[in-house]
Design a protein around this motif. Structure first.
Motif, PDB file in Angstrom:
ATOM      1  N   LYS A 195       0.948  -1.207   0.124  1.00 20.13           N
ATOM      2  CA  LYS A 195       0.162  -0.024   0.078  1.00 20.13           C
ATOM      3  C   LYS A 195       0.878   1.178  -0.068  1.00 20.13           C
ATOM      4  CE  LYS A 195      -4.006  -2.004   2.316  1.00 20.13           C
ATOM      5  NZ  LYS A 195      -5.004  -2.007   3.413  1.00 20.13           N
ATOM      6  N   VAL A 196       2.056   1.317   0.972  1.00 21.12           N
ATOM      7  CA  VAL A 196       2.910   2.484   0.715  1.00 21.12           C
ATOM      8  C   VAL A 196       4.221   1.955   0.456  1.00 21.12           C
ATOM      9  CG1 VAL A 196       3.792   4.179   2.092  1.00 21.12           C
ATOM     10  CG2 VAL A 196       1.278   3.607   2.571  1.00 21.12           C
ATOM     11  N   ALA A 197       4.950   2.627  -0.392  1.00 25.11           N
ATOM     12  CA  ALA A 197       6.400   2.276  -0.625  1.00 25.11           C
ATOM     13  C   ALA A 197       7.371   3.080   0.436  1.00 25.11           C
ATOM     14  CB  ALA A 197       6.933   2.935  -1.986  1.00 25.11           C
ATOM     15  N   TYR A 198       7.428   2.073   1.559  1.00 24.41           N
ATOM     16  CA  TYR A 198       8.019   2.549   2.772  1.00 24.41           C
ATOM     17  C   TYR A 198       9.642   2.591   2.326  1.00 24.41           C
ATOM     18  CZ  TYR A 198       4.232   1.525   5.498  1.00 24.41           C
ATOM     19  OH  TYR A 198       2.765   1.769   6.297  1.00 24.41           O
ATOM     20  N   LEU A 199      10.263   3.730   3.036  1.00 23.39           N
ATOM     21  CA  LEU A 199      11.570   3.937   2.743  1.00 23.39           C
ATOM     22  C   LEU A 199      12.468   2.704   3.278  1.00 23.39           C
ATOM     23  CD1 LEU A 199      14.005   5.905   2.090  1.00 23.39           C
ATOM     24  CD2 LEU A 199      13.965   6.472   4.551  1.00 23.39           C
ATOM     25  N   SER A 200      12.249   1.835   4.437  1.00 24.98           N
ATOM     26  CA  SER A 200      12.939   0.934   4.964  1.00 24.98           C
ATOM     27  C   SER A 200      12.936  -0.478   3.829  1.00 24.98           C
ATOM     28  CB  SER A 200      12.515   0.339   6.357  1.00 24.98           C
ATOM     29  OG  SER A 200      11.243   0.360   6.491  1.00 24.98           O
ATOM     30  N   LEU A 201      11.737  -0.387   3.158  1.00 25.53           N
ATOM     31  CA  LEU A 201      11.742  -1.529   2.442  1.00 25.53           C
ATOM     32  C   LEU A 201      12.179  -1.403   0.860  1.00 25.53           C
ATOM     33  CD1 LEU A 201       8.254  -2.735   3.244  1.00 25.53           C
ATOM     34  CD2 LEU A 201      10.157  -3.322   4.470  1.00 25.53           C
ATOM     35  N   ASP A 202      12.723  -0.043   0.504  1.00 23.96           N
ATOM     36  CA  ASP A 202      13.151   0.234  -0.851  1.00 23.96           C
ATOM     37  C   ASP A 202      14.329  -0.763  -1.131  1.00 23.96           C
ATOM     38  OD1 ASP A 202      12.910   2.488  -2.806  1.00 23.96           O
ATOM     39  OD2 ASP A 202      15.127   2.007  -2.669  1.00 23.96           O
ATOM     40  N   LEU A 203      14.238  -1.329  -2.307  1.00 25.76           N
ATOM     41  CA  LEU A 203      15.245  -2.111  -2.687  1.00 25.76           C
ATOM     42  C   LEU A 203      16.526  -1.640  -2.919  1.00 25.76           C
ATOM     43  CD1 LEU A 203      13.193  -4.487  -5.103  1.00 25.76           C
ATOM     44  CD2 LEU A 203      13.839  -5.027  -2.731  1.00 25.76           C
ATOM     45  N   GLU A 204      16.675  -0.605  -3.698  1.00 19.36           N
ATOM     46  CA  GLU A 204      17.815   0.129  -4.083  1.00 19.36           C
ATOM     47  C   GLU A 204      18.404   0.755  -2.724  1.00 19.36           C
ATOM     48  OE1 GLU A 204      18.463   2.897  -7.400  1.00 19.36           O
ATOM     49  OE2 GLU A 204      16.603   2.240  -8.454  1.00 19.36           O
ATOM     50  N   LEU A 205      17.518   1.242  -1.831  1.00 17.76           N
ATOM     51  CA  LEU A 205      18.386   1.632  -0.657  1.00 17.76           C
ATOM     52  C   LEU A 205      19.097   0.598   0.270  1.00 17.76           C
ATOM     53  CD1 LEU A 205      18.866   3.913   1.309  1.00 17.76           C
ATOM     54  CD2 LEU A 205      16.758   3.663   2.420  1.00 17.76           C
TER      55      LEU A 205
ATOM     56  N   ASN B  41      24.062  -2.039   1.919  1.00 25.33           N
ATOM     57  CA  ASN B  41      24.976  -3.406   1.784  1.00 25.33           C
ATOM     58  C   ASN B  41      26.045  -2.974   1.275  1.00 25.33           C
ATOM     59  OD1 ASN B  41      25.567  -6.118   1.742  1.00 25.33           O
ATOM     60  ND2 ASN B  41      25.399  -6.275  -0.630  1.00 25.33           N
ATOM     61  N   SER B  42      26.292  -2.251   0.106  1.00 30.74           N
ATOM     62  CA  SER B  42      27.746  -1.734  -0.291  1.00 30.74           C
ATOM     63  C   SER B  42      28.322  -0.899   0.743  1.00 30.74           C
ATOM     64  CB  SER B  42      27.391  -1.019  -1.856  1.00 30.74           C
ATOM     65  OG  SER B  42      28.459  -0.488  -1.983  1.00 30.74           O
TER      66      SER B  42
ATOM     67  N   SER C 170      21.887 -10.921   8.388  1.00 28.13           N
ATOM     68  CA  SER C 170      21.683 -10.799   7.033  1.00 28.13           C
ATOM     69  C   SER C 170      22.867 -10.049   6.363  1.00 28.13           C
ATOM     70  CB  SER C 170      20.366 -10.011   6.616  1.00 28.13           C
ATOM     71  OG  SER C 170      20.231  -9.539   5.476  1.00 28.13           O
ATOM     72  N   ALA C 171      23.078 -10.539   5.144  1.00 25.35           N
ATOM     73  CA  ALA C 171      24.084 -10.039   4.385  1.00 25.35           C
ATOM     74  C   ALA C 171      23.999  -8.665   3.879  1.00 25.35           C
ATOM     75  CB  ALA C 171      24.339 -10.982   3.001  1.00 25.35           C
ATOM     76  N   THR C 172      22.683  -8.163   4.097  1.00 26.45           N
ATOM     77  CA  THR C 172      22.417  -6.657   3.719  1.00 26.45           C
ATOM     78  C   THR C 172      22.491  -5.642   4.814  1.00 26.45           C
ATOM     79  OG1 THR C 172      20.079  -7.119   4.036  1.00 26.45           O
ATOM     80  CG2 THR C 172      21.087  -7.381   1.924  1.00 26.45           C
ATOM     81  N   SER C 173      22.682  -6.190   6.255  1.00 17.21           N
ATOM     82  CA  SER C 173      22.354  -5.513   7.538  1.00 17.21           C
ATOM     83  C   SER C 173      21.001  -4.893   7.119  1.00 17.21           C
ATOM     84  CB  SER C 173      23.556  -4.386   7.513  1.00 17.21           C
ATOM     85  OG  SER C 173      24.693  -5.019   7.560  1.00 17.21           O
ATOM     86  N   ASN C 174      20.261  -5.664   7.251  1.00 17.26           N
ATOM     87  CA  ASN C 174      18.870  -5.368   6.373  1.00 17.26           C
ATOM     88  C   ASN C 174      18.034  -4.281   7.061  1.00 17.26           C
ATOM     89  OD1 ASN C 174      16.234  -5.481   5.164  1.00 17.26           O
ATOM     90  ND2 ASN C 174      17.259  -7.566   4.577  1.00 17.26           N
ATOM     91  N   LEU C 175      17.686  -2.947   6.497  1.00 15.53           N
ATOM     92  CA  LEU C 175      17.050  -2.043   6.906  1.00 15.53           C
ATOM     93  C   LEU C 175      15.377  -2.308   7.303  1.00 15.53           C
ATOM     94  CD1 LEU C 175      18.393   0.947   4.381  1.00 15.53           C
ATOM     95  CD2 LEU C 175      19.121   0.520   6.938  1.00 15.53           C
TER      96      LEU C 175
ATOM     97  N   PRO D   9      19.146   8.232  -6.349  1.00 17.54           N
ATOM     98  CA  PRO D   9      18.460   9.431  -6.520  1.00 17.54           C
ATOM     99  C   PRO D   9      17.215   9.777  -6.632  1.00 17.54           C
ATOM    100  CG  PRO D   9      19.275   8.012  -8.643  1.00 17.54           C
ATOM    101  CD  PRO D   9      19.928   7.346  -7.357  1.00 17.54           C
ATOM    102  N   HIS D  10      16.519   8.529  -6.600  1.00 23.74           N
ATOM    103  CA  HIS D  10      14.863   8.597  -6.628  1.00 23.74           C
ATOM    104  C   HIS D  10      14.358   8.963  -5.062  1.00 23.74           C
ATOM    105  CE1 HIS D  10      15.501   4.281  -5.371  1.00 23.74           C
ATOM    106  NE2 HIS D  10      14.427   4.522  -4.644  1.00 23.74           N
ATOM    107  N   LEU D  11      15.259   8.890  -4.144  1.00 27.21           N
ATOM    108  CA  LEU D  11      15.113   9.445  -2.832  1.00 27.21           C
ATOM    109  C   LEU D  11      15.382  10.446  -2.344  1.00 27.21           C
ATOM    110  CD1 LEU D  11      15.505   5.722  -1.194  1.00 27.21           C
ATOM    111  CD2 LEU D  11      13.451   6.599  -1.811  1.00 27.21           C
ATOM    112  N   LEU D  12      15.576  11.557  -3.352  1.00 22.48           N
ATOM    113  CA  LEU D  12      16.087  12.847  -3.294  1.00 22.48           C
ATOM    114  C   LEU D  12      15.357  13.662  -2.231  1.00 22.48           C
ATOM    115  CD1 LEU D  12      18.894  14.164  -4.268  1.00 22.48           C
ATOM    116  CD2 LEU D  12      17.588  15.266  -5.924  1.00 22.48           C
TER     117      LEU D  12
END
Length: 653
Positions: free
Chosen positions: A243-253, A258-259, A426-431, A601-604
């Motif tokens: 329903k909502v594109a939460y920041l903590s669930l954003d794939l690119e973030l 992780n990087s 988790s390998a991503t230190s998952n947000l 950049p989509h989270l500017l």
């Protein structure tokens, strides 16, 4: 004689039709490239290297089946001449770890909090970056792909590609497409694995008998002589919409985070090595210390300075995440710290283990973790000789203790179960993990206690520049659909010997989810300068009448002329990144290869609301330090600053 003539004719005619059966990452023979412009030769070479990279990453969690790649990586490259000068001592140590089976193999359960993980990651990273040339890199990359755990290999390869001169212009696919098991929900993974090959590629219904002339000249005619079952060409979509594109669930973030953590881990491990090496001055004598105090202080500075950049980068992104999440809570009216139960899976399909502790018990453990960290910072601050400011010391110590802090927290929350994957491991230190997010918020609060007030520049009797006006265009955020390529989840090996089945795919398999984006906007500044000077302009979003937290928007160099200066900065809508399949199918490799230390950049912009989210835009002019800053750095003397009320709207599709 007639048969020999026929064979010769076949070889001549088919000479130009064998590319798909050869090695696409190798250049064609010199005779075939003769006469081509050098630019075109470079494109061909770059495309070959791009395909080599992608061939390693396709189905990376499954055994490699390509015969030539297997041959390349069959043996450990133990030739000192294959590595850069002065690096063989590192490779020799790494070789011993490999022979002792201390590096997890392809099917082991990977945990980022394992004690030996940093050394293993650093070893594989050096194994790839210290290779002398492209040929040596190929051998090492193939060996790592075959013999090491896919998460270690992918994390090290991602950093190595950015580092090496012969790979830094190649496009790396996003990590949530290379290893979607770490980023997507369990239902998406299982649904993708149930898709059959026949749903994506047509089935030959009739295959008539072909004459030898049809075979000989078939490549000249693009039309095939067989009939195929009709199949739509639109992607096969697995819905992953929320329903909502939460920041903590954003794939690119999460991929960016992780990087970020991987680079921090590498710098910590390299810093440990430097502190254990003798400290030499002028090449012939040890440093003379006045006493134990000087020695401890110097070693602490060396440990901090060895990874100062990555620690500063981690702190910057931490500030950004907390500020963006705080503003998202204001926009949605929800608490981001509320528990979210994402049914994620590990690479091996093992469900993550949740904690049995209640919220109060978890809060108590977090308090103890932060108290222990604060004691270490206070001790280091007292020993400081003012060579570094307190915030830099705090950031360096947090970076040094990051893994240890997460290990202790994980043991307290999840117990000492062996081979049981947890969110903190988790390998991503998952947000996505609410406990991890709570830890980040508390670390941010601790860092804020060591921040100094803005330093006012001492410019003598001169007048500072003045910001007389700020123009802001309409600010609008919106949610849009993004698709994630699931080619790595298809339940078939896509690389079979020397044949690449990607060429036969008619449809793509994708997951569809929503993500935040923003409409193009611009900000104009009118600055009056008393004289010609160079300054740096910094822009932040803040909550009304609050200077913390603040979300960094932009920093740029300003060459001011005496009098009125009118500047404008444009911020376009973010474009989606190329998918793994698009990179593979591209006629030429993409030239849009960027590596950013900042948020995607989509989270500017922070999320707006339908009625408009009221924030303030803070603009500061600081002294120019001679360096182009990719992110908001340490405190710099402020020449001028001003606030402007802004409103961010949200357009709901």
């Amino acid at each position: 004689m007639l048969r020999l003539t026929f064979v010769c004719l076949c070889l001549i005619v088919l000479q130009d039709g064998t590319e798909s059966f050869g090695s696409p990452w190798k250049l064609a023979p010199f005779g075939r490239r003769f006469g081509l412009p050098s630019v075109e030769v470079d494109y061909i070479q770059r495309q070959g290297r791009q395909h080599f990279l992608l061939n390693l990453l396709i189905q990376v969690h499954k055994p490699l089946l390509h015969e030539e790649l297997i041959a390349m990586g069959s043996q450990f490259n133990d030739d000192p001449g294959s590595y850069k000068k002065g690096t063989w001592r590192y490779m020799k140590d790494f070789q011993e770890r490999v022979h002792q089976n201390r590096i997890p193999g392809p099917f082991a359960i990977f945990n980022q909090l394992d004690e030996e993980m940093p050394q293993n990651l650093l070893g594989i990273y050096r194994f790839l970056t210290k290779a002398l040339d492209w040929s040596s890199f190929q051998r090492n990359a193939c060996y790592a792909r075959i013999h090491f755990h896919p998460l270690l290999f992918v994390n090290a390869l991602q950093m190595a590609v950015e580092e090496r001169q012969d790979t830094k212009d190649l496009g790396m696919p996003v990590m949530f497409e290379v290893l979607p098991q770490l980023y997507l929900e369990k239902e998406v993974i299982l649904a993708a694995q149930e898709v059959t090959w026949n749903q994506l590629t047509p089935i030959r219904l009739v295959t008539p008998k072909r004459r030898w002339m049809d075979i000989l000249l078939g490549y000249r005619n693009p039309k095939q002589s067989w009939t195929e079952e009709p199949i739509p060409t639109v992607p096969l979509i697995i819905d992953n919409e929320r329903k909502v594109a939460y920041l903590s669930l954003d794939l690119e973030l999460n991929s960016h985070w992780n990087s970020l953590i991987n680079r921090l881990i590498l710098s910590i491990e390299e810093g440990k090595e430097k502190t254990n090496e003798p400290i030499i001055v002028d090449g012939d004598r040890l440093v003379a210390f006045r006493g134990s105090f000087d020695e401890v202080n110097y070693i602490n500075q060396m440990a901090l300075g060895s990874h100062f950049h990555n620690s500063k980068l981690y702190v910057y992104n931490l500030h950004q995440f907390v500020a963006a999440l705080t503003m998202e809570d204001l926009a949605t009216g929800q608490r981001s710290m509320d528990l979210i139960d994402p049914p994620l899976m590990t690479t091996g399909g093992v469900p993550y283990k949740g904690t049995t502790l209640n919220i109060e018990a978890v809060k108590g453990i977090l308090d103890l973790t932060i108290d222990n960290l604060k004691e270490q910072i206070e001790m280091a601050v007292k020993l400081n000789n003012h060579s570094m400011d307190d915030l830099s010391i705090a950031g360096g110590i947090i970076g040094n203790n990051y893994l240890h802090m997460c290990r202790q927290l994980s043991l307290a929350v999840n117990g000492r179960g062996i081979n049981q994957p947890t969110m903190l491991g988790s390998a991503t230190s998952n947000l996505r993990d609410p406990i991890y997010r709570s830890l980040l918020f508390r670390i941010n609060e601790l860092l804020q206690s060591y921040e100094n007030a803005d330093i006012l520049a001492n410019i003598g009797g001169r007048k500072p520049p003045k910001i007389v006006d700020i123009q802001v265009s309409r600010l609008v955020t919106f949610e849009e659909y993004m698709t994630t390529d699931l080619i790595n989840l298809i339940d078939q090996q896509l690389l079979l010997s020397q044949r690449n089945n990607l060429r036969f795919l008619r449809r793509h398999l994708v997951a569809r989810q929503r993500c935040l984006n923003h409409e193009t906007f611009s900000i104009g500044l009118d600055i009056v300068a008393p004289e010609d000077q160079v300054v740096e302009a910094r822009m932040y979003f803040t909550l009304p009448n609050q200077l913390r937290p603040r979300l960094h928007l932009d920093s740029f160099k300003c060459s001011l002329k005496r009098g009125l200066n009118q500047l404008e900065r444009a911020f376009p809508t973010a474009n989606p990144k190329h998918t793994l399949s698009e990179l593979y199918e591209a006629a030429y490799p993409s030239t849009d290869v960027t590596s950013s230390n900042r948020f995607p950049p989509h989270l500017l912009l922070p999320r707006g609301t339908g009625e408009g989210l009221k924030l303030q835009l803070l603009v500061e002019l600081t002294e120019w330090n001679g360096l182009e800053s990719q992110f908001d750095g340490v405190s710099v003397p402020v020449l001028a600053k001003t606030l402007k009320d802004v409103i961010i709207f949200h357009s709901q599709a």
